[in-house]
Design an enzyme around this catalytic site. Structure first.
Site, short mmCIF file in Angstrom:
data_model
loop_
_atom_site.label_atom_id
_atom_site.label_comp_id
_atom_site.label_asym_id
_atom_site.label_seq_id
_atom_site.Cartn_x
_atom_site.Cartn_y
_atom_site.Cartn_z
N GLY A 151 -20.02 -34.37 44.03
CA GLY A 151 -20.98 -34.17 42.93
C GLY A 151 -20.30 -33.53 41.74
O GLY A 151 -19.07 -33.51 41.65
N ASN A 152 -21.08 -33.03 40.80
CA ASN A 152 -20.51 -32.31 39.66
C ASN A 152 -21.48 -31.21 39.23
O ASN A 152 -22.57 -31.09 39.78
CB ASN A 152 -20.16 -33.26 38.52
N HIS A 153 -21.07 -30.41 38.21
CA HIS A 153 -21.85 -29.22 37.86
C HIS A 153 -22.98 -29.47 36.87
O HIS A 153 -23.56 -28.52 36.37
CB HIS A 153 -20.91 -28.16 37.26
N ALA B 265 -24.52 -37.12 34.07
CA ALA B 265 -23.10 -37.06 34.44
C ALA B 265 -22.95 -37.87 35.72
O ALA B 265 -23.04 -37.35 36.83
CB ALA B 265 -22.69 -35.62 34.65
#
Ligand code: CTP
Length: 399
Positions: free
Chosen positions: A208-210, A276
């Site tokens: 995943g990402n932030h 994102a």
């Protein structure tokens, strides 16, 4: 503004003298204004002052209808209003608004109302910066209330700092723009993506990402406030959708997001892709939890569909498409390249590694770059304000 019914809620602060001007300006614009005063407010200015300015009696107590025995004037007043403006809003009233404490007539009116509420805090610098006040403000704005942000300057205590109530003329601009948003977006169908995607490795792990989703949610809210019918497709997040014009579709993976976007975009007027999205996903998801061994582990990744590029390929001449570019280096050059590659009308370039920019926070710093490569840097500000400026740019330059 003509004919709008506004309740001005007045609490105990010396800034009340500016509220007399606010009531005067609202009535001049043709609003019907009723003023509700707390008992602390009446220590600063007499009810007679506001009664004269508003042309209505002052409301400060629960009254009983002698004929029916009812004492529900707070409910009637709350439902009467098109908007409530609490100005000045003391630290105490702010705390009550945040927690829903209902110990006076003003709070009973607020809690009976269904209309938008504007809050204009007025207090000393340290009281304003106190974590309790900041938490209360955050809660109020997260619930969709509109903050009339106080200014910096000299305060009644003799100190300097933030806490001076916003000037009445500025408040009028904010209230007006709420009621008269740019009508170009009214009735337009807008697809917005937000948040991260999670790409499963096995049943318990993912890549995943932030991304928090805040920028995309702020865009959805701002577009809905302007009358657009918004479809918000978002990856995992902790945010809430407030506006009835927003249809929410929650997804987890890039593939799910792509499926919904490709199906819906042909019927949209505008696409704004702020998500994102993962560029790669595990080639295969393990059906059971991958067990630990002493050997190193390689996970084969395959590229995901670039949703924005795909929508850019499908885009008709009537449709508008806006992307985001998150960069850690060569912001402008890389963003310009993405405009061409993905056939965009403009792009919002976002430096990932600067303070007050990129993922997670409430603030952002962006530059808008048009397809003719004109670029407009915006000041560092809240994601809500940036959302409105992106829409202003869309309306003034592209619609
Ligand atoms: N985007 C998308 N689908 C993807 C990847 C990105 O729709 N699979 C969109 C994002 O929502 C954003 C824009 O493309 O609007 C740019 O995303 P960004 O991550 O900055 O760039 P990439 O195109 O992925 O390129 P790179 O990661 O190499 O910078």
């Amino acid at each position: 503004m003509k004919g709008k019914k506004i309740i001005v809620g007045v609490t105990g602060s010396i800034a009340i003298i500016k509220t007399t001007q606010l009531v005067r300006l609202l009535t001049k614009l043709g609003c019907e204004v009723k003023v509700v005063m707390t008992s602390a407010a009446t220590q600063f200015v007499t009810p007679m002052t506001f009664a004269s300015l508003s042309g209505h009696p002052i409301y400060s107590d629960f009254t009983e209808n002698k004929d029916t025995g009812e004492w529900t004037n707070h409910v009637h007043l709350g439902l009467w209003a098109d908007a409530i403006v609490i100005a000045p809003c003391s630290a105490n009233t702010l705390a009550k608004l945040a927690t829903g404490q209902c110990d006076n007539f003003l709070m009973a009116v607020v809690m009976s109302a269904r209309c938008p509420m504007f809050v204009a805090p007025a207090m000393d610098h340290d009281m304003f910066l106190h974590q309790g006040t900041q938490n209360n403000l955050q809660q109020l704005t997260q619930r969709g209330n509109i903050l009339l942000d106080p200014a910096e300057g000299s305060l009644a205590s003799g100190l300097e700092g933030k806490g001076r109530m916003m000037e009445p003329e500025q408040m009028i601009v904010k209230i007006q723009s709420y009621f008269q948003p740019d009508s170009k977006l009214e009735g337009k169908k807008i697809l917005i993506t937000a948040g991260p995607t999670y790409e499963p490795i096995d049943p318990v792990r993912f890549i995943g990402n932030h991304s928090s989703g805040k920028m995309g949610f702020a865009l959805a809210e701002a577009a809905a406030q302007r009358g657009a019918n918004v479809t918000l497709i978002a990856g995992p997040n902790h945010l809430k959708v407030n506006h009835p014009l927003i249809t929410y579709i929650g997804v987890t993976t890039a593939a799910e997001m792509a499926k919904h976007c490709c199906a819906l975009f042909p019927n949209m007027h505008i696409g704004i892709l702020a998500a994102a999205v993962a560029d790669y996903t595990p080639a295969e998801m393990a059906s059971q939890k991958i067990k630990k061994t002493h050997a190193s582990l390689n996970i084969q990744l395959k590229p995901t569909l670039d949703i924005l590029q795909e929508l850019g390929r499908q885009k008709s001449s009537e449709q508008k498409l806006i992307g985001f570019a998150l960069e850690t280096e060569n912001l402008i050059e890389n963003a310009q390249e993405k405009i061409k590659k993905k056939n965009l009308d403009f792009i919002v370039a976002n430096p990932a590694n600067e303070k007050n920019a990129g993922f997670g926070g409430d603030m952002n710093t962006v530059t808008l770059i048009d397809s003719d490569l004109r670029y407009t840097p915006l000041p560092t500000q809240t994601k809500e304000k940036i959302a409105h400026q992106i829409l202003d740019h869309l309306c003034s330059q592209h619609l």
